[in-house]
Design a protein around this motif. Structure first.
Motif, PDB file in Angstrom:
ATOM      1  N   CYS A   2       9.718  -1.268  34.492  1.00  0.00           N
ATOM      2  CA  CYS A   2       8.380  -1.258  33.897  1.00  0.00           C
ATOM      3  C   CYS A   2       7.998  -2.679  33.491  1.00  0.00           C
ATOM      4  O   CYS A   2       8.754  -3.350  32.775  1.00  0.00           O
ATOM      5  N   LEU A  37       8.052  -3.838  29.075  1.00  0.00           N
ATOM      6  CA  LEU A  37       9.216  -4.424  28.405  1.00  0.00           C
ATOM      7  C   LEU A  37      10.526  -4.030  29.077  1.00  0.00           C
ATOM      8  O   LEU A  37      11.575  -3.983  28.429  1.00  0.00           O
ATOM      9  N   CYS A  60      11.908  -1.224  30.671  1.00  0.00           N
ATOM     10  CA  CYS A  60      12.598   0.071  30.828  1.00  0.00           C
ATOM     11  C   CYS A  60      12.566   0.489  32.297  1.00  0.00           C
ATOM     12  O   CYS A  60      11.751  -0.012  33.073  1.00  0.00           O
ATOM     13  N   CYS A  98       7.049   5.787  32.236  1.00  0.00           N
ATOM     14  CA  CYS A  98       8.018   4.988  31.490  1.00  0.00           C
ATOM     15  C   CYS A  98       8.379   5.698  30.180  1.00  0.00           C
ATOM     16  O   CYS A  98       7.492   6.011  29.380  1.00  0.00           O
ATOM     17  N   CYS A 155       9.777   4.554  27.596  1.00  0.00           N
ATOM     18  CA  CYS A 155       9.815   3.726  26.373  1.00  0.00           C
ATOM     19  C   CYS A 155       8.499   3.788  25.598  1.00  0.00           C
ATOM     20  O   CYS A 155       8.474   4.187  24.438  1.00  0.00           O
ATOM     21  N   HIS A 156       7.377   3.372  26.234  1.00  0.00           N
ATOM     22  CA  HIS A 156       6.105   3.360  25.493  1.00  0.00           C
ATOM     23  C   HIS A 156       4.991   4.046  26.273  1.00  0.00           C
ATOM     24  O   HIS A 156       3.814   3.875  25.945  1.00  0.00           O
ATOM     25  N   GLY A 157       5.352   4.774  27.342  1.00  0.00           N
ATOM     26  CA  GLY A 157       4.358   5.636  27.985  1.00  0.00           C
ATOM     27  C   GLY A 157       3.528   5.013  29.083  1.00  0.00           C
ATOM     28  O   GLY A 157       2.524   5.602  29.494  1.00  0.00           O
ATOM     29  N   PRO A 201       1.000   0.701  28.011  1.00  0.00           N
ATOM     30  CA  PRO A 201       0.661  -0.703  27.776  1.00  0.00           C
ATOM     31  C   PRO A 201       0.931  -1.663  28.940  1.00  0.00           C
ATOM     32  O   PRO A 201       0.461  -2.802  28.904  1.00  0.00           O
TER      33      PRO A 201
END
Ligand code: FES
Length: 524
Positions: free
Chosen positions: A478, A481, A483, A496, A498-500, A513
């Motif tokens: 991703c 960051l 993932c 993802c 981690c943060h969608g 993001p």
């Protein structure tokens, strides 16, 4: 509570259109792609309910506005909402009061009620035929839950200033006994795309400029702020509002305070009038949410309503049973609404759940003071998006607003520390995917129209085999960051955990993001 209808599936459970019903029943106006440099008082990035409402309210104040979206107008998460307009906060008033105090709970109730009032007023002033209706909301108990929960919530709702909320002995259905409920008066519903098509028209009428298929790849605050688009043009502005569902200009600060969830919805035919119009939510976690929409009657056709049912939420990228979720939702609905016929639409969308239950609307933390964000819809995106219109307009014009502190993106909700730690631990755990093998041993094992992660040396590859058998490979990392994304077989997307961030099957980003596509393998 009884479940006397669980056995019956009298009507066929036919395949449904994999589309939100809004997209199927309203086309948004087409807008040009930006092909030159521009200047405006305010540049708004993102043309969903938040971005268009901000833009509309600023044009009403005489500001020049440029709106940019990398897709269609309202083509992101706004298109997949179920469009409940509620001042009944879905995280419970007693929780909001615990975290934000009595004053905070009052401000939260007041701001969501004001948002519904504002939508109603705008629809009337602009003569937008968007099926807006006032109706009651009903909060009822989930399976195995105690009535004490309703009593606590009733007391907290009254403390928050919602004096009209009352407890009823049962949900007003004569076909299923769902037990006692709280009735919240003066809630609302509308057709979100009809409303936003009207807003877009009004923005353009008043001089605002809307551009679609225009990707904002870089946002810099300062005097002036600069938004770099489509690799060659720049929009300069006195202020920038980033209304992209989750901010594409913030790498850490906000993403540690909210988590992305996928939520599922179906719309099924019921005979017109057989379910009383209203909003309905249960208290399960994840909860179910229900409302009706009346399509226009076609000649020779029996009139019917569409019963919209949502729920089955899970953290984005963190489930392996996505293909079963619509079926479970349908089972839940058929057990309570025996009149359900054809399921016409099934779809899914993403919510961002802030750790303390309220959206982040205001100045972007750690950024220049003329960069603003709106995110953290908390499953109440229609009202939070409208609150953003009111609040950000005040902030940009230098006016006081009584909700500014409550929604400040820089707030540190110490009473939600437990949630913060839980989410941070969950996110850190997602990085262990780097240590795992692939989903399959070789690309030969990937069926047509399906995807899987392959391990190739130290790298992870997101491999999708299309309907014709051609394999498409991208880096599985991703770009936000780092993932490793996961294949979502129901939505045919790379999600993802981690943060969608979400990417289509060929790796094109459609939900931040992340603000870039999955990289081609040669770029690794
Ligand atoms: Fe943050 Fe993917 S969304 S790493």
């Amino acid at each position: 509570m009884t479940e006397s209808h669980t056995e019956a599936h009298a009507e066929p459970r036919r395949a449904a259109k994999k589309n939100s019903l809004w997209a199927a029943t309203k086309r948004m106006p087409r807008c040009p792609k930006l092909d030159e440099d521009r200047h405006a008082d305010v540049c708004v990035v993102g043309a969903g309910i938040a971005g268009l409402t901000v833009a509309y309210m600023l044009t009403q104040e005489g500001k020049s506005v440029v709106v940019l979206d990398d897709g269609r107008l309202a083509g992101g998460m706004t298109e997949v909402t179920t469009a409940h307009l509620a001042s009944a906060i879905d995280d419970r008033f007693f929780e909001i009061e615990r975290i934000h105090g009595e004053e905070g709970a009052r401000r939260a109730a007041e701001s969501h009620a004001a948002a519904i009032d504002r939508i109603e007023a705008i629809a009337a002033r602009e003569r937008i035929a968007c099926d807006f209706a006032r109706l009651d909301g009903h909060l009822f108990l989930g399976r195995d839950q105690s009535e004490e929960l309703l009593d606590r919530e009733l007391e907290a709702a009254h403390m928050a200033g919602l004096d009209g909320v009352e407890k009823l002995p049962r949900v007003p259905w004569d076909f299923f006994d769902a037990g006692p409920c709280l009735r919240f008066p003066r809630q609302g519903q509308f057709h979100p795309l009809k409303y936003l098509a009207g807003l877009a028209k009004a923005i353009e009428r008043d001089g605002g400029k809307l551009f679609t298929n225009t990707h904002a790849e870089r946002i810099d605050g300062g005097r002036p702020a600069r938004v770099r688009v489509n690799e060659k043009h720049t929009v300069t502005a006195d202020a920038v509002v980033v209304a992209t569902n989750t901010p594409i200009n913030d790498r850490y600060a906000i993403h540690t305070k909210q988590a992305a969830y996928l939520t599922y919805a179906i719309a099924a035919r019921v005979p017109r009038g057989s379910v009383p119009k209203g909003l309905y939510w249960d208290t399960e976690d994840p909860y179910h949410y229900v409302r009706l929409q009346s399509p226009r009657k076609k000649p020779g056709e029996e009139p019917y309503d569409l019963l919209i049912v949502g729920g089955e939420d899970h953290k984005t990228g963190q489930a392996d049973d996505q293909t079963e979720r619509h079926g479970r939702l349908e089972d839940w609905a058929r057990a309570r609404f025996p009149m359900i016929g054809l399921v016409e639409f099934v779809w899914a969308g993403q919510c961002l759940e802030p750790i303390d239950g309220l959206a982040f609307i205001g100045r972007n933390p750690l950024d220049d003071e003329n960069v603003f964000i709106v995110t953290g819809d908390s499953g109440m995106g229609m009202t939070h998006g409208t609150i953003a219109g009111i609040l950000l307009t005040d902030l940009i014009l230098g006016r006081e607003n009584p909700w500014a502190t409550l929604y400040d993106p820089s707030r540190k909700p110490l009473r939600a520390l437990g949630e913060y730690v839980k989410d941070a631990t969950n996110m850190a755990a997602q990085y262990t995917d780097w240590l795992m093998g692939g989903d399959v041993g070789s690309a030969d094992e990937i069926p047509h129209d399906s995807g899987a992660i392959l391990r190739r040396g130290l790298s992870k590859v997101a491999a999708y085999r299309d309907e014709n058998g051609t394999l498409h490979e991208r880096s599985a990392v991703c770009p936000h960051l780092g993932c490793v994304v996961r294949w979502n077989p129901a939505e045919k997307s790379w999600d993802c955990p981690c943060h969608g961030s979400r990417f289509d099957k060929l790796g094109k980003v459609f939900n931040g993001p992340a603000n870039r596509d999955l990289a081609p393998l040669e770029d690794e």
